[in-house]
Design a protein around this motif. Structure first.
Motif, PDB file in Angstrom:
ATOM      1  N   THR A  29       0.685  -0.919   0.067  1.00 25.34           N
ATOM      2  CA  THR A  29      -0.168  -0.436  -0.447  1.00 25.34           C
ATOM      3  C   THR A  29       1.200   1.063  -0.203  1.00 25.34           C
ATOM      4  OG1 THR A  29      -0.257   0.496   2.326  1.00 25.34           O
ATOM      5  CG2 THR A  29      -2.171  -0.970   1.465  1.00 25.34           C
ATOM      6  N   PHE A  30       2.968   1.401  -0.158  1.00 25.38           N
ATOM      7  CA  PHE A  30       3.113   2.265   0.217  1.00 25.38           C
ATOM      8  C   PHE A  30       3.181   2.371  -1.509  1.00 25.38           C
ATOM      9  CE2 PHE A  30       5.045   2.214   4.295  1.00 25.38           C
ATOM     10  CZ  PHE A  30       5.071   4.060   4.862  1.00 25.38           C
ATOM     11  N   ARG A  31       3.025   1.753  -2.306  1.00 25.86           N
ATOM     12  CA  ARG A  31       3.440   1.674  -3.744  1.00 25.86           C
ATOM     13  C   ARG A  31       5.596   2.167  -3.920  1.00 25.86           C
ATOM     14  NH1 ARG A  31      -0.661  -1.146  -3.526  1.00 25.86           N
ATOM     15  NH2 ARG A  31      -2.580  -0.014  -4.556  1.00 25.86           N
ATOM     16  N   THR A  32       5.978   1.329  -2.323  1.00 23.31           N
ATOM     17  CA  THR A  32       7.087   1.039  -3.510  1.00 23.31           C
ATOM     18  C   THR A  32       7.464  -0.007  -3.061  1.00 23.31           C
ATOM     19  OG1 THR A  32       7.540   2.107  -1.001  1.00 23.31           O
ATOM     20  CG2 THR A  32       7.217   3.465  -2.134  1.00 23.31           C
ATOM     21  N   GLY A  33       8.714  -0.572  -3.553  1.00 22.88           N
ATOM     22  CA  GLY A  33       9.970  -1.562  -3.299  1.00 22.88           C
ATOM     23  C   GLY A  33       9.899  -2.296  -4.313  1.00 22.88           C
ATOM     24  N   GLY A  34      11.092  -2.299  -4.433  1.00 24.17           N
ATOM     25  CA  GLY A  34      12.356  -3.411  -5.866  1.00 24.17           C
ATOM     26  C   GLY A  34      11.231  -4.756  -5.708  1.00 24.17           C
ATOM     27  N   PRO A  35      12.101  -5.923  -6.149  1.00 27.15           N
ATOM     28  CA  PRO A  35      11.232  -6.880  -7.103  1.00 27.15           C
ATOM     29  C   PRO A  35      12.092  -8.338  -6.370  1.00 27.15           C
ATOM     30  CG  PRO A  35      13.573  -5.768  -8.435  1.00 27.15           C
ATOM     31  CD  PRO A  35      13.199  -5.671  -7.313  1.00 27.15           C
ATOM     32  N   ALA A  36      11.001  -8.786  -6.179  1.00 24.54           N
ATOM     33  CA  ALA A  36      10.796 -10.125  -5.024  1.00 24.54           C
ATOM     34  C   ALA A  36      11.401 -11.079  -6.561  1.00 24.54           C
ATOM     35  CB  ALA A  36       9.882 -10.582  -4.676  1.00 24.54           C
ATOM     36  N   SER A  37      12.429 -12.149  -5.708  1.00 26.02           N
ATOM     37  CA  SER A  37      12.732 -12.198  -7.120  1.00 26.02           C
ATOM     38  C   SER A  37      11.844 -13.698  -7.810  1.00 26.02           C
ATOM     39  CB  SER A  37      14.650 -13.708  -6.569  1.00 26.02           C
ATOM     40  OG  SER A  37      14.917 -13.332  -5.693  1.00 26.02           O
ATOM     41  N   LEU A  38      11.374 -14.380  -6.307  1.00 31.12           N
ATOM     42  CA  LEU A  38       9.960 -14.836  -7.308  1.00 31.12           C
ATOM     43  C   LEU A  38       8.471 -14.838  -6.511  1.00 31.12           C
ATOM     44  CD1 LEU A  38       9.510 -17.674  -8.398  1.00 31.12           C
ATOM     45  CD2 LEU A  38      10.005 -18.749  -6.811  1.00 31.12           C
ATOM     46  N   PHE A  39       7.424 -14.435  -7.169  1.00 30.61           N
ATOM     47  CA  PHE A  39       6.413 -14.414  -6.564  1.00 30.61           C
ATOM     48  C   PHE A  39       5.213 -15.084  -6.690  1.00 30.61           C
ATOM     49  CE2 PHE A  39       1.948 -12.039  -6.487  1.00 30.61           C
ATOM     50  CZ  PHE A  39       2.326 -11.339  -5.187  1.00 30.61           C
ATOM     51  N   ILE A  40       4.486 -15.662  -5.498  1.00 32.76           N
ATOM     52  CA  ILE A  40       4.008 -16.955  -6.201  1.00 32.76           C
ATOM     53  C   ILE A  40       2.081 -16.394  -5.043  1.00 32.76           C
ATOM     54  CG2 ILE A  40       5.642 -18.767  -6.274  1.00 32.76           C
ATOM     55  CD1 ILE A  40       4.503 -20.298  -3.771  1.00 32.76           C
ATOM     56  N   ARG A  41       1.200 -17.274  -5.925  1.00 36.50           N
ATOM     57  CA  ARG A  41       0.050 -16.545  -5.874  1.00 36.50           C
ATOM     58  C   ARG A  41      -0.448 -17.927  -5.745  1.00 36.50           C
ATOM     59  NH1 ARG A  41      -1.674 -13.421  -8.891  1.00 36.50           N
ATOM     60  NH2 ARG A  41      -0.457 -11.174  -7.740  1.00 36.50           N
ATOM     61  N   PRO A  42      -0.560 -19.176  -4.372  1.00 36.14           N
ATOM     62  CA  PRO A  42      -1.500 -20.358  -4.155  1.00 36.14           C
ATOM     63  C   PRO A  42      -2.629 -20.070  -3.939  1.00 36.14           C
ATOM     64  CG  PRO A  42       0.473 -20.363  -2.635  1.00 36.14           C
ATOM     65  CD  PRO A  42       0.199 -19.273  -3.283  1.00 36.14           C
ATOM     66  N   SER A  43      -3.908 -20.549  -4.866  1.00 35.57           N
ATOM     67  CA  SER A  43      -4.959 -20.139  -5.121  1.00 35.57           C
ATOM     68  C   SER A  43      -5.978 -21.153  -4.614  1.00 35.57           C
ATOM     69  CB  SER A  43      -5.786 -20.546  -6.850  1.00 35.57           C
ATOM     70  OG  SER A  43      -5.624 -21.921  -6.898  1.00 35.57           O
ATOM     71  N   SER A  44      -4.834 -21.916  -3.614  1.00 35.91           N
ATOM     72  CA  SER A  44      -6.330 -22.560  -2.037  1.00 35.91           C
ATOM     73  C   SER A  44      -5.237 -23.626  -1.402  1.00 35.91           C
ATOM     74  CB  SER A  44      -6.257 -24.295  -3.494  1.00 35.91           C
ATOM     75  OG  SER A  44      -5.561 -25.164  -3.347  1.00 35.91           O
ATOM     76  N   ARG A  45      -5.910 -23.544  -0.315  1.00 28.81           N
ATOM     77  CA  ARG A  45      -4.914 -24.639   0.816  1.00 28.81           C
ATOM     78  C   ARG A  45      -3.639 -25.654   0.727  1.00 28.81           C
ATOM     79  NH1 ARG A  45      -8.005 -25.923   6.583  1.00 28.81           N
ATOM     80  NH2 ARG A  45      -8.532 -23.981   6.685  1.00 28.81           N
ATOM     81  N   ASP A  46      -5.161 -26.027  -0.069  1.00 28.09           N
ATOM     82  CA  ASP A  46      -3.500 -26.932  -0.579  1.00 28.09           C
ATOM     83  C   ASP A  46      -2.699 -26.593  -1.307  1.00 28.09           C
ATOM     84  OD1 ASP A  46      -3.064 -30.588  -0.908  1.00 28.09           O
ATOM     85  OD2 ASP A  46      -3.349 -29.606  -2.602  1.00 28.09           O
ATOM     86  N   GLU A  47      -2.399 -25.845  -2.637  1.00 25.96           N
ATOM     87  CA  GLU A  47      -1.760 -25.429  -2.975  1.00 25.96           C
ATOM     88  C   GLU A  47      -0.601 -24.436  -1.677  1.00 25.96           C
ATOM     89  OE1 GLU A  47      -2.954 -24.378  -7.776  1.00 25.96           O
ATOM     90  OE2 GLU A  47      -2.552 -23.082  -5.706  1.00 25.96           O
ATOM     91  N   LEU A  48      -1.384 -24.255  -1.413  1.00 26.91           N
ATOM     92  CA  LEU A  48      -0.374 -23.211  -0.139  1.00 26.91           C
ATOM     93  C   LEU A  48       0.461 -23.917   0.113  1.00 26.91           C
ATOM     94  CD1 LEU A  48       0.678 -20.484   1.066  1.00 26.91           C
ATOM     95  CD2 LEU A  48      -1.387 -20.929   2.674  1.00 26.91           C
ATOM     96  N   ILE A  49      -0.057 -25.405   1.322  1.00 28.95           N
ATOM     97  CA  ILE A  49       0.784 -26.269   1.970  1.00 28.95           C
ATOM     98  C   ILE A  49       1.681 -26.864   1.179  1.00 28.95           C
ATOM     99  CG2 ILE A  49       0.485 -28.215   3.127  1.00 28.95           C
ATOM    100  CD1 ILE A  49      -2.667 -26.846   4.301  1.00 28.95           C
ATOM    101  N   ARG A  50       0.778 -27.533   0.501  1.00 28.67           N
ATOM    102  CA  ARG A  50       2.184 -27.850  -0.410  1.00 28.67           C
ATOM    103  C   ARG A  50       3.620 -27.388  -1.039  1.00 28.67           C
ATOM    104  NH1 ARG A  50      -1.504 -30.325  -5.270  1.00 28.67           N
ATOM    105  NH2 ARG A  50       0.892 -31.275  -5.597  1.00 28.67           N
ATOM    106  N   SER A  51       3.132 -25.476  -1.198  1.00 27.49           N
ATOM    107  CA  SER A  51       3.979 -24.481  -1.571  1.00 27.49           C
ATOM    108  C   SER A  51       5.236 -24.826  -1.022  1.00 27.49           C
ATOM    109  CB  SER A  51       3.491 -23.318  -2.035  1.00 27.49           C
ATOM    110  OG  SER A  51       2.923 -23.579  -3.217  1.00 27.49           O
ATOM    111  N   MET A  52       4.463 -24.337   0.545  1.00 28.51           N
ATOM    112  CA  MET A  52       5.377 -23.677   2.043  1.00 28.51           C
ATOM    113  C   MET A  52       6.926 -25.237   1.881  1.00 28.51           C
ATOM    114  SD  MET A  52       5.252 -21.593   2.459  1.00 28.51           S
ATOM    115  CE  MET A  52       5.852 -21.254   3.970  1.00 28.51           C
ATOM    116  N   THR A  53       5.959 -26.762   2.005  1.00 27.42           N
ATOM    117  CA  THR A  53       6.580 -27.649   1.663  1.00 27.42           C
ATOM    118  C   THR A  53       7.506 -28.154   1.151  1.00 27.42           C
ATOM    119  OG1 THR A  53       4.803 -29.350   2.960  1.00 27.42           O
ATOM    120  CG2 THR A  53       6.759 -30.441   2.123  1.00 27.42           C
ATOM    121  N   ILE A  54       7.983 -26.951  -0.142  1.00 27.56           N
ATOM    122  CA  ILE A  54       8.821 -27.414  -0.807  1.00 27.56           C
ATOM    123  C   ILE A  54       9.801 -25.927  -0.947  1.00 27.56           C
ATOM    124  CG2 ILE A  54       9.271 -27.132  -3.580  1.00 27.56           C
ATOM    125  CD1 ILE A  54       6.582 -28.002  -4.051  1.00 27.56           C
TER     126      ILE A  54
END
Length: 303
Positions: A29-54
């Motif tokens: 919301t500051f509308r500032t900040g440089g790039p994140a090396s990797l940005f992911i957006r899981p679309s479900s709880r299952d995707e989030l949990i599996r992504s976090m494990t990896i």
């Protein structure tokens, strides 16, 4: 970014939910900040949990992102994985007074559902520009209300990868803190216990609080809300004003003329501008009043 991590995540997430070198100015919301090396957006709880494990198996640094409303990301960016929970949007009512909301639900969305079902108790949070996940971690509050007053339980992903449920007591809510803050837990969903109320009164209260925000807060500029925690026995905004810092500016960052507790982006601020201004304010207030202001804003990356 490790190629094997990227390959593994592509086996879980759709391609549009994996972004490389994503500017964080698009997600704060500051509308500032440089790039994140990797940005992911899981679309479900299952995707989030599996992504976090990896991610954890790869030993990659990561940060869980809600609405970016309490975050300052370095202009140099973040050399790790930003995990956005904005795709976790499940929201339902239980009986006459309960709401179950997944971590990515905006507080404004929950307030609207509560209003539609004549549930009272969440009105204070309608204007807090964040997600319920972030609100649980920091016990978000405004106008005399706090999450600890309405939270029945919180479902969490533990650092070890287990799904656990904390009741209100186990959350140990305090002023802008909880038992899970800084401990690596990921909020999956929260169950809120409200009260049956009068719809017209709920609408009136929400309108009244919205008017107060508009009158007293610089909503016309990008900011992260209150920049500093409230020092015990003081008000941060009053200390900043008394130190002669109303309207103080560093680059494109400015102490709001409307509310000195807010640092705002006048349009072309960098994260470095915001950070330097925060440091200047802390130094001057300490010199003038002897009070050390603690930032409420999370700093991510190298400053």
């Amino acid at each position: 970014m490790k190629e094997e991590l990227l390959t593994s995540l592509r086996g879980i997430l759709s391609e549009e939910n994996i972004l490389i070198d994503e500017p964080m100015s698009r997600h704060t919301t500051f509308r500032t900040g440089g790039p994140a090396s990797l940005f992911i957006r899981p679309s479900s709880r299952d995707e989030l949990i599996r992504s976090m494990t990896i991610i954890k198996e790869s030993n990659s640094p990561f940060f869980i992102l809600g609405n970016g409303s309490n975050l300052l990301v370095s202009d140099k960016g973040y050399d790790g994985v930003i995990v956005s929970v904005s795709g976790l949007k499940g929201l339902e009512t239980l009986g006459e007074n309960k709401i179950v909301a997944e971590a990515g639900c905006l507080n404004s969305q929950i307030a609207a559902v509560a209003r539609e079902h004549s549930m009272t108790g969440f009105e204070f949070a309608a204007g807090i520009p964040g997600t319920i996940g972030g609100a649980m971690i920091m016990n978000a509050g405004a106008y005399g209300g706090e999450m600890k007053m309405i939270t029945e339980s919180v479902t969490l992903l533990s650092p070890e990868g287990d799904i656990v449920t904390y009741d209100n007591e186990a959350m140990e809510f305090g002023y802008r803190t909880s038992s899970i803050k800084n401990k690596g837990y990921v909020v999956l969903e929260a169950t809120l216990s409200l009260e049956k109320g009068d719809n017209e009164q709920i609408i009136a209260t929400m309108n009244e609080l919205a008017l107060k925000r508009k009158e007293k807060q610089p909503l016309e500029y990008p900011s992260a809300g209150s920049t500093f925690k409230r020092p015990e026995g003081y008000f941060a905004g009053k200390l900043i004003e008394d130190a002669g810092l109303r309207g103080y500016q560093v680059g494109g960052a400015r102490v709001s003329d409307k509310h000195c507790g807010f640092v705002v982006n006048m349009g072309d601020a960098t994260s470095t501008d915001v950070y330097r201004l925060i440091c200047d304010v802390r130094e001057k207030v300490l010199k003038e009043s002897g009070v050390t202001l603690e930032p409420e804003v999370i700093m991510l990356g190298d400053f």
